[in-house]
Scaffold this motif. Structure first.
Motif, short mmCIF file in Angstrom:
data_model
loop_
_atom_site.label_atom_id
_atom_site.label_comp_id
_atom_site.label_asym_id
_atom_site.label_seq_id
_atom_site.Cartn_x
_atom_site.Cartn_y
_atom_site.Cartn_z
N GLU A 1 -41.40 29.20 10.10
CA GLU A 1 -41.66 29.55 8.72
C GLU A 1 -41.72 28.38 7.83
O GLU A 1 -42.53 28.29 6.81
CB GLU A 1 -40.55 30.40 8.24
N LEU B 1 -45.33 27.14 7.21
CA LEU B 1 -46.41 28.16 6.67
C LEU B 1 -47.35 27.59 5.78
O LEU B 1 -48.57 27.98 5.69
CB LEU B 1 -45.71 29.26 5.91
N TRP B 2 -47.03 26.53 4.85
CA TRP B 2 -47.89 26.05 3.80
C TRP B 2 -48.15 24.50 4.02
O TRP B 2 -48.74 24.08 3.29
CB TRP B 2 -47.08 26.10 2.36
N GLY C 1 -50.28 29.99 5.51
CA GLY C 1 -50.05 30.99 4.46
C GLY C 1 -51.31 31.43 3.71
O GLY C 1 -51.55 32.39 3.13
N ARG D 1 -52.99 34.97 3.07
CA ARG D 1 -53.13 35.61 2.00
C ARG D 1 -54.50 35.99 1.65
O ARG D 1 -54.84 36.95 1.00
CB ARG D 1 -52.71 34.59 0.81
N GLY E 1 -48.29 28.25 -2.03
CA GLY E 1 -47.06 28.56 -1.34
C GLY E 1 -45.86 28.83 -2.28
O GLY E 1 -44.77 29.20 -1.73
N SER F 1 -43.99 34.80 6.28
CA SER F 1 -45.27 35.24 7.10
C SER F 1 -45.26 36.61 7.48
O SER F 1 -46.42 37.23 7.45
CB SER F 1 -45.51 34.19 8.36
#
Length: 167
Positions: free
Chosen positions: A43, A46-47, A57, A61, A93, A99
């Motif tokens: 996690e 993610l960005w 991310g 989105r 983010g 996620s």
């Protein structure tokens, strides 16, 4: 249906017009692959933007946002301020959901798309539609096809990014 069998080999999706079956299958496949690729994904990454490319991310989105926008155009509606705000923040983010929440949002949007597909008479698929402020011309089926192909493209990019970040 087996979890490894691709959706296009699973037969028609009930009440979806024949000409929209490939788009429906591609969207469902996008959801399945996204879930599979993100199993055990860290996690905290993610960005991350490996090699200067878009983050996982962002792709999650964007999958939801672009599908929402394309469906809006297919319905012959204009984008709302909320949709423009979502677009503006797709790569942000900060205060972003997990996620798994982003995947859930995409899956919900795909289900909304499938419900919409079931309402479309095939005779209207070539009806003209317009995209964006410039009112670029397309058709209902053009928007639906692009929503599916665009989703598949970003799922492919997401796979590469996930692979690079897990390595």
């Amino acid at each position: 249906m087996s979890s490894t069998q691709e959706y296009w080999l699973s037969g028609p999706i009930e009440n979806v017009p024949s000409l929209l079956q490939p788009a429906a299958h591609a969207l469902l496949q996008s959801v399945r692959e996204t879930k599979n690729y993100l199993l055990d994904f860290p996690e905290e990454k993610l960005w991350d933007t490996p090699f200067g490319r878009a983050s996982v991310g962002f792709h999650l989105r964007h999958l939801t946002g672009v599908l929402d926008r394309l469906l809006t155009y297919a319905k012959q509606e204009t984008l709302t301020d909320e949709q423009f705000q979502f677009l503006k923040n797709e790569g942000n983010g900060e205060k972003a959901p997990s996620s798994q929440q982003l995947i859930t949002e995409f899956e919900q949007k795909v289900n909304e798309a499938l419900d919409y597909f079931k309402t479309i008479p095939e005779s209207t698929l070539t009806d003209e539609r317009f995209v964006g402020r410039k009112k670029l011309p397309t058709t209902v089926i053009g928007l639906i096809f692009h929503s599916a192909e665009h989703s598949q493209r970003h799922v492919g990019q997401l796979l590469v990014t996930v692979s690079a970040l897990k390595a």
